[in-house]
Design a protein around this motif. Structure first.
Motif, mmCIF file in Angstrom:
data_model
loop_
_atom_site.group_PDB
_atom_site.id
_atom_site.type_symbol
_atom_site.label_atom_id
_atom_site.label_comp_id
_atom_site.label_asym_id
_atom_site.label_seq_id
_atom_site.Cartn_x
_atom_site.Cartn_y
_atom_site.Cartn_z
ATOM 1 N N VAL A 101 0.832 -1.203 0.000
ATOM 2 C CA VAL A 101 0.000 0.000 0.000
ATOM 3 C C VAL A 101 0.871 1.259 0.000
ATOM 4 N N ILE A 102 1.939 1.247 0.781
ATOM 5 C CA ILE A 102 2.808 2.425 0.856
ATOM 6 C C ILE A 102 3.520 2.668 -0.474
ATOM 7 N N ALA A 103 3.949 1.594 -1.114
ATOM 8 C CA ALA A 103 4.619 1.743 -2.415
ATOM 9 C C ALA A 103 3.661 2.357 -3.435
ATOM 10 N N THR A 104 2.429 1.891 -3.447
ATOM 11 C CA THR A 104 1.432 2.434 -4.370
ATOM 12 C C THR A 104 1.138 3.890 -4.048
ATOM 13 N N ALA A 105 1.068 4.200 -2.730
ATOM 14 C CA ALA A 105 0.805 5.579 -2.320
ATOM 15 C C ALA A 105 1.934 6.510 -2.754
ATOM 16 N N ALA A 106 3.182 6.010 -2.693
ATOM 17 C CA ALA A 106 4.322 6.826 -3.117
ATOM 18 C C ALA A 106 4.231 7.149 -4.602
ATOM 19 N N ASN A 107 3.805 6.180 -5.414
ATOM 20 C CA ASN A 107 3.638 6.420 -6.848
ATOM 21 C C ASN A 107 2.545 7.446 -7.104
ATOM 22 N N ARG A 108 1.457 7.357 -6.329
ATOM 23 C CA ARG A 108 0.368 8.325 -6.494
ATOM 24 C C ARG A 108 0.835 9.727 -6.109
ATOM 25 N N ALA A 109 1.612 9.783 -5.012
ATOM 26 C CA ALA A 109 2.062 11.087 -4.528
ATOM 27 C C ALA A 109 2.864 11.826 -5.604
ATOM 28 N N ALA A 110 3.606 11.065 -6.410
ATOM 29 C CA ALA A 110 4.385 11.674 -7.496
ATOM 30 C C ALA A 110 3.477 12.340 -8.521
ATOM 31 N N SER A 111 2.228 11.874 -8.585
ATOM 32 C CA SER A 111 1.249 12.463 -9.515
ATOM 33 C C SER A 111 0.332 13.464 -8.822
ATOM 34 N N GLY A 112 0.644 13.760 -7.570
ATOM 35 C CA GLY A 112 -0.154 14.750 -6.845
ATOM 36 C C GLY A 112 -1.409 14.206 -6.199
ATOM 37 N N VAL A 113 -1.522 12.886 -6.110
ATOM 38 C CA VAL A 113 -2.705 12.278 -5.503
ATOM 39 C C VAL A 113 -2.376 11.855 -4.074
ATOM 40 N N LYS A 114 -3.203 12.293 -3.136
ATOM 41 C CA LYS A 114 -2.991 11.959 -1.720
ATOM 42 C C LYS A 114 -3.622 10.600 -1.397
ATOM 43 N N THR A 115 -3.057 9.952 -0.404
ATOM 44 C CA THR A 115 -3.573 8.654 0.043
ATOM 45 C C THR A 115 -3.840 8.690 1.542
ATOM 46 N N ILE A 116 -5.035 8.274 1.885
ATOM 47 C CA ILE A 116 -5.359 8.064 3.298
ATOM 48 C C ILE A 116 -5.322 6.566 3.548
#
Length: 449
Positions: A101-116
Protein backbone atom coordinates in the motif's frame (compact mmCIF):
# COMPACT_ATOMS: atom_id res chain seq x y z
CA UNK A 1 -6.98 15.01 -11.56
CA UNK A 2 -8.88 11.70 -11.46
CA UNK A 3 -12.58 11.74 -10.69
CA UNK A 4 -13.61 11.65 -7.04
CA UNK A 5 -15.03 8.12 -7.35
CA UNK A 6 -11.69 6.93 -8.72
CA UNK A 7 -9.81 8.55 -5.88
CA UNK A 8 -11.98 7.00 -3.25
CA UNK A 9 -11.99 3.53 -4.80
CA UNK A 10 -9.91 1.02 -2.88
CA UNK A 11 -7.63 -1.73 -4.06
CA UNK A 12 -9.77 -4.10 -2.00
CA UNK A 13 -12.75 -5.96 -3.46
CA UNK A 14 -15.83 -3.84 -4.07
CA UNK A 15 -18.38 -3.73 -1.25
CA UNK A 16 -21.73 -5.45 -1.64
CA UNK A 17 -24.41 -3.83 -3.77
CA UNK A 18 -26.26 -1.25 -1.66
CA UNK A 19 -29.54 -3.17 -1.68
CA UNK A 20 -27.82 -6.34 -0.45
CA UNK A 21 -25.67 -4.74 2.24
CA UNK A 22 -26.88 -4.51 5.84
CA UNK A 23 -28.78 -1.34 6.73
CA UNK A 24 -25.93 -0.07 8.91
CA UNK A 25 -23.58 -0.34 5.92
CA UNK A 26 -26.02 1.30 3.51
CA UNK A 27 -26.66 4.20 5.88
CA UNK A 28 -23.03 5.11 6.45
CA UNK A 29 -22.80 8.92 6.39
CA UNK A 30 -21.30 10.42 3.25
CA UNK A 31 -20.60 13.91 4.58
CA UNK A 32 -19.85 15.55 7.89
CA UNK A 33 -23.38 16.95 7.96
CA UNK A 34 -24.82 13.42 7.79
CA UNK A 35 -22.50 12.21 10.55
CA UNK A 36 -24.27 11.61 13.89
CA UNK A 37 -22.80 12.55 17.24
CA UNK A 38 -19.21 13.47 18.19
CA UNK A 39 -20.07 17.16 18.35
CA UNK A 40 -17.16 17.66 20.73
CA UNK A 41 -14.74 17.21 17.81
CA UNK A 42 -16.93 17.79 14.72
CA UNK A 43 -19.26 20.64 15.58
CA UNK A 44 -18.67 23.82 13.51
CA UNK A 45 -15.48 25.48 14.69
CA UNK A 46 -14.05 22.38 16.38
CA UNK A 47 -10.47 21.34 15.61
CA UNK A 48 -11.10 18.18 13.58
CA UNK A 49 -13.84 19.75 11.48
CA UNK A 50 -11.65 22.77 10.72
CA UNK A 51 -8.79 20.48 9.73
CA UNK A 52 -11.02 18.46 7.40
CA UNK A 53 -12.58 21.50 5.75
CA UNK A 54 -9.17 23.12 5.26
CA UNK A 55 -7.62 19.84 4.03
CA UNK A 56 -5.01 20.08 6.78
CA UNK A 57 -5.41 16.56 8.07
CA UNK A 58 -2.24 15.01 9.41
CA UNK A 59 -2.11 11.48 10.75
CA UNK A 60 -4.80 10.85 13.36
CA UNK A 61 -5.92 8.07 15.67
CA UNK A 62 -9.61 7.59 16.38
CA UNK A 63 -10.22 5.97 19.74
CA UNK A 64 -13.65 4.80 20.91
CA UNK A 65 -16.00 1.86 21.49
CA UNK A 66 -17.56 -0.13 18.63
CA UNK A 67 -20.28 1.49 16.56
CA UNK A 68 -19.28 5.10 17.22
CA UNK A 69 -18.37 5.86 13.60
CA UNK A 70 -14.60 5.48 13.36
CA UNK A 71 -14.66 3.86 9.91
CA UNK A 72 -17.38 6.20 8.64
CA UNK A 73 -15.42 9.23 9.77
CA UNK A 74 -12.30 7.98 8.00
CA UNK A 75 -14.27 7.55 4.75
CA UNK A 76 -15.76 11.04 5.11
CA UNK A 77 -12.30 12.52 5.56
CA UNK A 78 -11.08 10.75 2.42
CA UNK A 79 -13.98 12.10 0.38
CA UNK A 80 -13.71 15.61 1.78
CA UNK A 81 -9.97 15.81 1.09
CA UNK A 82 -10.17 14.07 -2.32
CA UNK A 83 -7.79 11.37 -1.19
CA UNK A 84 -7.43 7.77 -2.27
CA UNK A 85 -8.78 5.53 0.52
CA UNK A 86 -6.83 2.39 1.40
CA UNK A 87 -8.01 0.12 4.20
CA UNK A 88 -6.03 -2.46 6.15
CA UNK A 89 -7.00 -4.53 9.17
CA UNK A 90 -4.88 -4.91 12.27
CA UNK A 91 -6.20 -8.47 12.50
CA UNK A 92 -5.84 -9.70 8.92
CA UNK A 93 -3.11 -7.56 7.33
CA UNK A 94 0.64 -7.96 7.62
CA UNK A 95 3.81 -6.00 6.85
CA UNK A 96 3.80 -7.17 3.22
CA UNK A 97 0.31 -5.71 2.74
CA UNK A 98 1.45 -2.48 4.36
CA UNK A 99 4.55 -2.17 2.16
CA UNK A 100 2.44 -2.77 -0.96
CA UNK A 101 0.00 0.00 0.00
CA UNK A 102 2.81 2.43 0.86
CA UNK A 103 4.62 1.74 -2.42
CA UNK A 104 1.43 2.43 -4.37
CA UNK A 105 0.81 5.58 -2.32
CA UNK A 106 4.32 6.83 -3.12
CA UNK A 107 3.64 6.42 -6.85
CA UNK A 108 0.37 8.32 -6.49
CA UNK A 109 2.06 11.09 -4.53
CA UNK A 110 4.38 11.67 -7.50
CA UNK A 111 1.25 12.46 -9.51
CA UNK A 112 -0.15 14.75 -6.85
CA UNK A 113 -2.70 12.28 -5.50
CA UNK A 114 -2.99 11.96 -1.72
CA UNK A 115 -3.57 8.65 0.04
CA UNK A 116 -5.36 8.06 3.30
CA UNK A 117 -4.39 4.76 4.90
CA UNK A 118 -7.06 3.55 7.30
CA UNK A 119 -5.95 0.81 9.68
CA UNK A 120 -8.81 -0.73 11.62
CA UNK A 121 -7.93 -2.16 15.05
CA UNK A 122 -4.42 -0.78 14.77
CA UNK A 123 -3.70 -1.86 18.35
CA UNK A 124 -3.61 -5.46 17.08
CA UNK A 125 -0.34 -4.80 15.25
CA UNK A 126 2.81 -5.54 17.19
CA UNK A 127 5.59 -3.01 17.74
CA UNK A 128 7.58 -4.07 14.68
CA UNK A 129 4.55 -3.72 12.41
CA UNK A 130 3.73 -0.30 13.81
CA UNK A 131 7.35 0.82 13.44
CA UNK A 132 7.20 0.13 9.69
CA UNK A 133 4.68 2.96 9.40
CA UNK A 134 6.84 5.61 11.04
CA UNK A 135 9.06 6.78 8.12
CA UNK A 136 6.20 7.11 5.64
CA UNK A 137 3.91 8.79 8.15
CA UNK A 138 6.69 11.26 8.90
CA UNK A 139 7.38 11.89 5.20
CA UNK A 140 3.69 12.29 4.44
CA UNK A 141 3.63 9.43 1.91
CA UNK A 142 0.33 8.43 3.52
CA UNK A 143 -1.99 10.13 5.92
CA UNK A 144 -2.64 7.56 8.58
CA UNK A 145 -6.04 7.16 10.22
CA UNK A 146 -5.83 4.48 12.87
CA UNK A 147 -8.95 3.16 14.60
CA UNK A 148 -8.85 1.43 17.95
CA UNK A 149 -11.17 0.48 20.79
CA UNK A 150 -8.20 0.53 23.20
CA UNK A 151 -6.51 3.54 24.75
CA UNK A 152 -3.79 4.43 22.20
CA UNK A 153 -1.49 5.81 24.90
CA UNK A 154 -1.24 2.28 26.29
CA UNK A 155 -1.63 0.06 23.21
CA UNK A 156 0.06 1.97 20.38
CA UNK A 157 3.76 2.74 20.15
CA UNK A 158 4.71 6.12 21.60
CA UNK A 159 6.58 7.28 18.48
CA UNK A 160 3.49 6.65 16.35
CA UNK A 161 1.18 8.38 18.83
CA UNK A 162 3.52 11.37 19.02
CA UNK A 163 3.25 11.78 15.24
CA UNK A 164 -0.54 11.65 15.31
CA UNK A 165 -3.44 13.58 16.74
CA UNK A 166 -5.65 11.47 18.97
CA UNK A 167 -9.42 12.01 18.94
CA UNK A 168 -11.69 10.15 21.32
CA UNK A 169 -15.14 9.17 20.04
CA UNK A 170 -17.92 8.80 22.59
CA UNK A 171 -20.88 6.37 22.54
CA UNK A 172 -23.77 7.95 20.67
CA UNK A 173 -26.49 9.48 22.81
CA UNK A 174 -29.98 7.91 22.55
CA UNK A 175 -31.27 11.07 20.84
CA UNK A 176 -28.67 10.68 18.07
CA UNK A 177 -29.60 7.03 17.59
CA UNK A 178 -33.31 7.88 17.38
CA UNK A 179 -32.45 10.45 14.69
CA UNK A 180 -30.41 7.83 12.80
CA UNK A 181 -33.34 5.43 12.81
CA UNK A 182 -35.74 8.07 11.54
CA UNK A 183 -33.32 8.95 8.74
CA UNK A 184 -33.08 5.27 7.74
CA UNK A 185 -36.85 4.92 7.74
CA UNK A 186 -37.23 8.01 5.54
CA UNK A 187 -34.35 7.43 3.09
CA UNK A 188 -35.77 6.05 -0.16
CA UNK A 189 -32.38 5.31 -1.72
CA UNK A 190 -30.55 3.50 1.09
CA UNK A 191 -33.15 2.91 3.76
CA UNK A 192 -36.83 1.95 4.03
CA UNK A 193 -38.34 5.13 2.61
CA UNK A 194 -40.19 3.24 -0.13
CA UNK A 195 -41.97 1.02 2.39
CA UNK A 196 -44.95 1.90 4.56
CA UNK A 197 -43.70 1.63 8.11
CA UNK A 198 -45.20 2.89 11.34
CA UNK A 199 -43.01 2.67 14.45
CA UNK A 200 -43.84 3.97 17.89
CA UNK A 201 -41.63 6.47 19.67
CA UNK A 202 -41.36 3.95 22.50
CA UNK A 203 -39.91 1.37 20.11
CA UNK A 204 -37.41 3.84 18.66
CA UNK A 205 -36.29 4.90 22.12
CA UNK A 206 -35.96 1.30 23.30
CA UNK A 207 -33.70 0.37 20.39
CA UNK A 208 -31.65 3.54 20.96
CA UNK A 209 -31.24 2.87 24.68
CA UNK A 210 -30.44 -0.83 24.50
CA UNK A 211 -27.94 -0.30 21.67
CA UNK A 212 -25.70 1.27 24.33
CA UNK A 213 -24.30 4.00 22.11
CA UNK A 214 -23.56 1.62 19.19
CA UNK A 215 -25.05 2.91 15.92
CA UNK A 216 -24.37 -0.33 14.06
CA UNK A 217 -26.19 -2.39 16.67
CA UNK A 218 -29.11 0.02 16.68
CA UNK A 219 -29.59 0.01 12.88
CA UNK A 220 -29.14 -3.76 12.68
CA UNK A 221 -31.92 -4.19 15.25
CA UNK A 222 -34.16 -1.79 13.34
CA UNK A 223 -33.56 -3.76 10.14
CA UNK A 224 -34.46 -7.03 11.87
CA UNK A 225 -37.66 -5.45 13.16
CA UNK A 226 -38.65 -4.25 9.68
CA UNK A 227 -37.79 -7.31 7.61
CA UNK A 228 -39.26 -9.84 10.05
CA UNK A 229 -42.54 -8.05 10.72
CA UNK A 230 -45.28 -8.85 8.20
CA UNK A 231 -47.30 -5.99 6.80
CA UNK A 232 -50.94 -5.62 7.74
CA UNK A 233 -53.83 -5.88 5.31
CA UNK A 234 -53.33 -2.23 4.45
CA UNK A 235 -49.68 -2.90 3.55
CA UNK A 236 -48.27 -1.09 6.58
CA UNK A 237 -45.54 -2.62 8.75
CA UNK A 238 -46.27 -1.68 12.37
CA UNK A 239 -43.49 -1.90 14.95
CA UNK A 240 -44.17 -1.43 18.65
CA UNK A 241 -42.12 -1.79 21.84
CA UNK A 242 -42.67 -5.57 22.00
CA UNK A 243 -41.32 -6.11 18.49
CA UNK A 244 -38.39 -3.80 19.25
CA UNK A 245 -37.50 -5.84 22.34
CA UNK A 246 -37.57 -9.06 20.34
CA UNK A 247 -35.42 -7.53 17.62
CA UNK A 248 -32.57 -6.40 19.82
CA UNK A 249 -32.94 -9.22 22.38
CA UNK A 250 -30.57 -9.28 25.31
CA UNK A 251 -28.41 -6.25 25.82
CA UNK A 252 -24.73 -7.01 25.16
CA UNK A 253 -22.67 -5.05 27.66
CA UNK A 254 -19.67 -3.32 26.06
CA UNK A 255 -16.82 -4.68 28.13
CA UNK A 256 -13.27 -5.76 27.39
CA UNK A 257 -11.72 -7.97 30.01
CA UNK A 258 -8.24 -6.43 29.75
CA UNK A 259 -8.81 -3.01 28.26
CA UNK A 260 -10.37 0.36 29.04
CA UNK A 261 -13.85 -0.90 29.93
CA UNK A 262 -12.27 -3.24 32.48
CA UNK A 263 -10.34 -0.43 34.17
CA UNK A 264 -13.03 2.24 33.75
CA UNK A 265 -15.75 0.08 35.30
CA UNK A 266 -13.73 -0.99 38.33
CA UNK A 267 -12.71 2.66 38.75
CA UNK A 268 -16.37 3.71 38.73
CA UNK A 269 -17.14 0.96 41.26
CA UNK A 270 -14.39 2.05 43.66
CA UNK A 271 -15.27 5.74 43.36
CA UNK A 272 -18.95 4.97 44.01
CA UNK A 273 -18.10 3.08 47.19
CA UNK A 274 -15.74 5.88 48.25
CA UNK A 275 -18.51 8.37 47.49
CA UNK A 276 -20.97 6.47 49.74
CA UNK A 277 -23.41 5.66 46.92
CA UNK A 278 -24.47 2.00 47.35
CA UNK A 279 -26.86 2.16 44.38
CA UNK A 280 -24.17 3.24 41.92
CA UNK A 281 -21.70 0.76 43.41
CA UNK A 282 -24.19 -2.10 42.99
CA UNK A 283 -24.84 -1.08 39.37
CA UNK A 284 -21.14 -1.19 38.46
CA UNK A 285 -20.79 -4.47 40.35
CA UNK A 286 -23.75 -5.88 38.40
CA UNK A 287 -22.20 -4.74 35.10
CA UNK A 288 -18.91 -6.45 35.93
CA UNK A 289 -20.64 -9.67 36.96
CA UNK A 290 -22.86 -9.62 33.86
CA UNK A 291 -19.84 -9.09 31.60
CA UNK A 292 -17.99 -12.03 33.17
CA UNK A 293 -15.36 -10.12 35.13
CA UNK A 294 -13.10 -12.27 37.32
CA UNK A 295 -14.80 -12.36 40.74
CA UNK A 296 -11.42 -12.72 42.45
CA UNK A 297 -10.30 -9.46 40.87
CA UNK A 298 -13.43 -7.72 42.21
CA UNK A 299 -12.86 -9.23 45.66
CA UNK A 300 -9.23 -8.06 45.72
CA UNK A 301 -10.26 -4.52 44.88
CA UNK A 302 -12.90 -4.59 47.64
CA UNK A 303 -10.27 -5.64 50.20
CA UNK A 304 -7.94 -2.84 49.08
CA UNK A 305 -10.58 -0.11 49.22
CA UNK A 306 -11.74 -1.33 52.65
CA UNK A 307 -8.37 -0.28 54.04
CA UNK A 308 -7.70 2.67 51.75
CA UNK A 309 -11.06 4.45 51.91
CA UNK A 310 -12.88 3.19 55.01
CA UNK A 311 -9.85 2.53 57.17
CA UNK A 312 -10.03 3.42 60.83
CA UNK A 313 -13.45 5.06 60.48
CA UNK A 314 -14.82 1.50 60.56
CA UNK A 315 -12.11 -1.15 61.11
CA UNK A 316 -14.81 -3.80 60.72
CA UNK A 317 -14.93 -2.91 57.01
CA UNK A 318 -11.69 -4.76 56.34
CA UNK A 319 -13.01 -7.78 58.24
CA UNK A 320 -16.14 -7.84 56.08
CA UNK A 321 -14.07 -7.38 52.89
CA UNK A 322 -11.65 -10.19 53.72
CA UNK A 323 -14.57 -12.43 54.66
CA UNK A 324 -16.15 -11.70 51.29
CA UNK A 325 -12.88 -12.48 49.51
CA UNK A 326 -12.61 -15.81 51.32
CA UNK A 327 -16.26 -16.61 50.59
CA UNK A 328 -15.70 -15.91 46.90
CA UNK A 329 -12.80 -18.36 46.83
CA UNK A 330 -14.76 -20.92 48.82
CA UNK A 331 -18.16 -20.97 47.10
CA UNK A 332 -17.61 -19.61 43.57
CA UNK A 333 -20.31 -18.41 41.19
CA UNK A 334 -23.20 -17.88 41.12
CA UNK A 335 -23.52 -17.68 44.93
CA UNK A 336 -20.32 -15.62 45.23
CA UNK A 337 -22.34 -12.64 44.01
CA UNK A 338 -24.10 -12.53 47.40
CA UNK A 339 -21.06 -11.82 49.63
CA UNK A 340 -19.73 -9.40 47.00
CA UNK A 341 -22.99 -7.45 47.20
CA UNK A 342 -22.92 -7.68 51.01
CA UNK A 343 -19.41 -6.24 51.21
CA UNK A 344 -20.18 -3.57 48.58
CA UNK A 345 -23.19 -2.23 50.48
CA UNK A 346 -21.40 -2.40 53.86
CA UNK A 347 -18.39 -0.43 52.60
CA UNK A 348 -20.45 2.09 50.62
CA UNK A 349 -22.55 2.91 53.68
CA UNK A 350 -19.66 2.88 56.19
CA UNK A 351 -17.99 6.08 57.45
CA UNK A 352 -14.90 6.95 55.42
CA UNK A 353 -11.32 7.83 56.33
CA UNK A 354 -8.05 7.51 54.46
CA UNK A 355 -5.95 8.94 57.31
CA UNK A 356 -4.06 5.69 57.99
CA UNK A 357 -3.15 5.42 54.30
CA UNK A 358 -2.10 9.07 53.96
CA UNK A 359 -0.09 8.82 57.17
CA UNK A 360 1.92 5.98 55.67
CA UNK A 361 2.56 8.07 52.53
CA UNK A 362 3.82 10.95 54.66
CA UNK A 363 6.18 8.66 56.57
CA UNK A 364 7.40 7.02 53.34
CA UNK A 365 8.11 10.42 51.82
CA UNK A 366 10.33 11.36 54.77
CA UNK A 367 12.13 8.02 54.61
CA UNK A 368 12.79 8.50 50.89
CA UNK A 369 13.70 12.19 50.96
CA UNK A 370 15.00 12.84 54.48
CA UNK A 371 17.83 11.65 56.66
CA UNK A 372 17.31 8.12 57.96
CA UNK A 373 16.65 8.35 61.68
CA UNK A 374 18.59 6.21 64.10
CA UNK A 375 16.63 4.06 66.53
CA UNK A 376 16.65 5.75 69.98
CA UNK A 377 18.83 3.94 72.52
CA UNK A 378 15.96 2.99 74.82
CA UNK A 379 14.10 1.29 71.93
CA UNK A 380 16.99 -0.83 70.70
CA UNK A 381 17.05 -4.58 71.26
CA UNK A 382 18.73 -5.18 74.62
CA UNK A 383 17.92 -8.79 75.14
CA UNK A 384 21.08 -9.53 77.10
CA UNK A 385 22.83 -7.83 80.01
CA UNK A 386 25.98 -7.72 77.92
CA UNK A 387 24.19 -5.74 75.19
CA UNK A 388 22.79 -3.30 77.74
CA UNK A 389 26.22 -2.75 79.21
CA UNK A 390 28.02 -2.44 75.87
CA UNK A 391 25.53 -0.33 73.97
CA UNK A 392 23.52 1.43 76.64
CA UNK A 393 20.22 -0.24 75.74
CA UNK A 394 18.55 1.09 78.88
CA UNK A 395 15.77 3.44 79.83
CA UNK A 396 12.83 1.71 78.12
CA UNK A 397 9.65 1.70 80.20
CA UNK A 398 7.26 -1.23 79.81
CA UNK A 399 3.81 0.20 79.03
CA UNK A 400 1.88 -2.47 80.91
CA UNK A 401 3.59 -1.51 84.16
CA UNK A 402 1.79 1.82 84.10
CA UNK A 403 -1.82 2.93 84.58
CA UNK A 404 -3.88 2.61 81.42
CA UNK A 405 -1.00 0.70 79.79
CA UNK A 406 0.49 4.02 78.71
CA UNK A 407 3.69 5.79 79.65
CA UNK A 408 4.77 9.09 78.06
CA UNK A 409 8.08 8.24 76.42
CA UNK A 410 9.50 9.07 72.98
CA UNK A 411 9.30 6.44 70.26
CA UNK A 412 10.50 8.70 67.46
CA UNK A 413 13.14 11.43 67.51
CA UNK A 414 12.12 15.07 67.07
CA UNK A 415 8.45 14.43 67.86
CA UNK A 416 7.30 13.91 64.26
CA UNK A 417 3.63 13.19 63.52
CA UNK A 418 2.06 11.48 60.53
CA UNK A 419 -1.28 10.10 61.65
CA UNK A 420 -4.03 12.67 62.30
CA UNK A 421 -7.36 10.87 62.92
CA UNK A 422 -10.55 12.21 61.43
CA UNK A 423 -13.87 12.78 63.19
CA UNK A 424 -15.52 10.00 61.15
CA UNK A 425 -17.09 6.92 62.74
CA UNK A 426 -14.93 4.85 65.03
CA UNK A 427 -11.91 7.01 64.23
CA UNK A 428 -13.46 9.80 66.32
CA UNK A 429 -12.96 7.59 69.40
CA UNK A 430 -9.41 6.83 68.27
CA UNK A 431 -8.78 10.57 67.97
CA UNK A 432 -10.00 11.17 71.53
CA UNK A 433 -7.58 8.52 72.92
CA UNK A 434 -4.69 9.72 70.82
CA UNK A 435 -5.27 13.36 71.77
CA UNK A 436 -5.27 12.33 75.44
CA UNK A 437 -2.02 10.37 75.12
CA UNK A 438 -0.34 13.11 73.13
CA UNK A 439 -1.34 15.67 75.78
CA UNK A 440 0.19 13.50 78.51
CA UNK A 441 3.39 13.19 76.50
CA UNK A 442 3.61 16.96 75.96
CA UNK A 443 3.07 17.55 79.69
CA UNK A 444 5.84 15.09 80.51
CA UNK A 445 8.15 16.76 78.01
CA UNK A 446 7.41 20.20 79.47
CA UNK A 447 8.02 18.91 83.01
CA UNK A 448 11.42 17.50 82.11
CA UNK A 449 12.74 20.82 80.87
Amino acid sequence: MPAMSDLFASESPAPPVASEAPLAQRMRPRTIDEYAGQEHILAPGKLLRRAIEADRISSIILFGPPGTGKTSLAEIIARATESRFERLSGVESNVADLRRVIATAANRAASGVKTILFIDEIHRWNKAQQDVLLPDVERGTVRLIGATTHNPFFYINSPLVSRSQVFQLEPLAPASLVALQKRALADEERGFGKQKIEITDDALEHLATVADGDARRCLNALEIAVVTTPAGEDGVIRIDRTIAEESIQKKAVVYDGDGDQHYDTISAFIKSVRGSDPDAALYWLAKMLYAGEDIRFIARRIVILASEDIGMADPQGLVVAVAAQQAVEFIGLPEAQIPLAHATVYLATAPKSNRAYTALHAAQKEVQEGVTLAVPRHLRDGGSKRAKKAFGHVGYQYSHDHEGAYVPQAYLPEGRRYYEPSEQGYEKRVKERLDYWRALFEQAQAGSK
